[in-house]
Write a protein that holds these residues in place. Sequence first.
Motif, mmCIF file in Angstrom:
data_model
loop_
_atom_site.group_PDB
_atom_site.id
_atom_site.type_symbol
_atom_site.label_atom_id
_atom_site.label_comp_id
_atom_site.label_asym_id
_atom_site.label_seq_id
_atom_site.Cartn_x
_atom_site.Cartn_y
_atom_site.Cartn_z
ATOM 1 N N THR A 1 0.891 -1.300 -0.028
ATOM 2 C CA THR A 1 0.047 -0.077 -0.005
ATOM 3 C C THR A 1 0.895 1.341 -0.204
ATOM 4 O OG1 THR A 1 -1.571 -1.115 1.142
ATOM 5 C CG2 THR A 1 -1.859 1.134 1.209
ATOM 6 N N TYR B 1 -6.384 4.607 -1.191
ATOM 7 C CA TYR B 1 -6.434 4.060 -0.007
ATOM 8 C C TYR B 1 -7.873 3.375 0.619
ATOM 9 C CZ TYR B 1 -5.255 3.476 5.032
ATOM 10 O OH TYR B 1 -5.247 2.917 6.198
ATOM 11 N N ARG C 1 -8.568 -0.425 1.765
ATOM 12 C CA ARG C 1 -9.048 -0.601 3.016
ATOM 13 C C ARG C 1 -10.615 -1.346 2.807
ATOM 14 N NH1 ARG C 1 -8.309 1.307 8.185
ATOM 15 N NH2 ARG C 1 -10.586 0.722 8.602
ATOM 16 N N SER D 1 -9.650 -4.960 2.970
ATOM 17 C CA SER D 1 -9.203 -5.642 4.180
ATOM 18 C C SER D 1 -10.468 -5.445 5.287
ATOM 19 C CB SER D 1 -7.776 -5.057 4.693
ATOM 20 O OG SER D 1 -8.134 -3.551 4.655
ATOM 21 N N ASP D 2 -11.198 -4.296 5.179
ATOM 22 C CA ASP D 2 -11.840 -3.762 6.317
ATOM 23 C C ASP D 2 -13.422 -3.887 6.024
ATOM 24 O OD1 ASP D 2 -9.989 -3.331 8.594
ATOM 25 O OD2 ASP D 2 -9.360 -2.031 7.134
ATOM 26 N N THR E 1 -13.288 3.617 5.709
ATOM 27 C CA THR E 1 -13.312 3.337 4.138
ATOM 28 C C THR E 1 -14.404 4.251 3.623
ATOM 29 O OG1 THR E 1 -12.850 1.096 4.489
ATOM 30 C CG2 THR E 1 -14.061 1.773 2.307
#
Length: 511
Positions: A60, A223, A227, A230-231, A238
């Motif tokens: 990242t 970004y 995110r 992953s989230d 996010t």
Amino acid sequence: MPKTPEPALQQADPSRWKALVFIALAQLMVVLDATIVNIALPSAQQDLGISDGNRQWVITAYALAFGGLLLFGGRIADLWGRKNAFIVGLIGFAVASALGGAATGEAMMLGARALQGAFGALLAPAALSLLAVMFTDAKERAKAFGIYGAIAGGGGAVGLILGGFLTEYLNWRWTFFVNIPFAVVAAVGAYLVIREPAGSRNRSPLDIPGVLLSTAGLVALVYGFTRAESDGWTDGVTVGLFVASVLLLGAFVVTEKLVKSPLLPLRVLLERNRGGVYLSLGLAVIAMFGLFLFLTYYLQVVEGYSPVKTGFAFLPMIAGMITGSTQIGARLMTRVPPRLLMGPGFLLAATGMLMLTQLEVGSSYTTLILPAQLLLGLGMGTAFMPAMSLATHGVDPADAGVASAMVNTSQQVGGAIGTALLNTIAASATTAYLTSHATEAAAGGPAAQLVQAQAMVHGYSSAIWWAVGILAVSAVIALTLINTGRPQTGPAAGADPDAADAEVKIPVVAH
């Protein structure tokens, strides 16, 4: 006497083919770096004690710096000189790579990766715009961008092979150190060989508000997608990043309308043909990034391939891309309109992707994966080549760097979207499959392992269906939005009058 400079500008640079070697070498280094580190990441994580939560930042940090600073890097190349920006970018990339290879801890590694991304954002648009202003003949430009397109498309797969070899037989640190000889040779060669055409710099003042807004907006966007992977898409941070990105990029557009010397002149972005290239190419990259991800996991996790064997398994795609770019795209580009290469190219790639929706546990590499990769490579190589050449067609050379940066930006953002979006789709489909086969999964033993593998492959297949659709949309955009004729027929339809005038005086810029 006053007219004597113009013929000189029209003459082809005698060192252009030598310059292409060093520019292509630099591009190969940047593209390799996007995938080579992925192979080395597990080993690096263990050696440096990087936590699972922070592991993604090795990837990242590079993506954020590269994607966020591309427009700024392109503008610096226009202002400072493309040759200067190219050489400084190469030296900086080599230093950052040395720091990454010598990293003693997490902070040093992440800092080195961010530094690589920053210098890559300076290097990439400078390389593209140098090619653009050095090749003046349409047929020669087609060949040059055919070679460049093959490297840009196939370099990622080469990175998988090289990364596998270096990690398996040497050490993960060599996936960083390998950049240094590439950069040194390219920098020395560029210094000795490249002669940037006179009168092609943009010396207008730097648009500082535009730099800040575009960088912040693009970082928030990239970004946000990272995110989301992953989230989750509904995570508060996010959603906040996506909202911030929309507001920042909206403010950037407004600023570019108001300032006297914009970072990204909106005429570069809004001209019909260039806009069609940026959009269709960005979408195609979404599909391609998803494929690299899923096919790598399928071969290694499901089929048990080693990293080196996985890298070699991608060779048919590289061969297809090289053939499509240099033998089909380059040969036909001066004979047919770009849309008649890009549209069918994306559709051919979609056909190859469609074959991969039939993946199952134990699918034959020879009868399914190999021909699918060949079609994908041929299609993408054929489409990428005219897309890169057309992306800054008709742009005043003073805007060459920032126009080239827009292509890189669309690819970088497309890559971030592709990884996050398609991975989320695959994960959801895998979970749904396991839920519907809960009894077999709970049984334990070989039967449960088989269900787990089948669930993963079902997830990949579901996401690949989306990739097929995305490639089909790319083809439709290319066929409908792009309406310029063959390169010899003059400026693109709808191009700026100033840009058309610039074509007569100075070499046509192409990415």
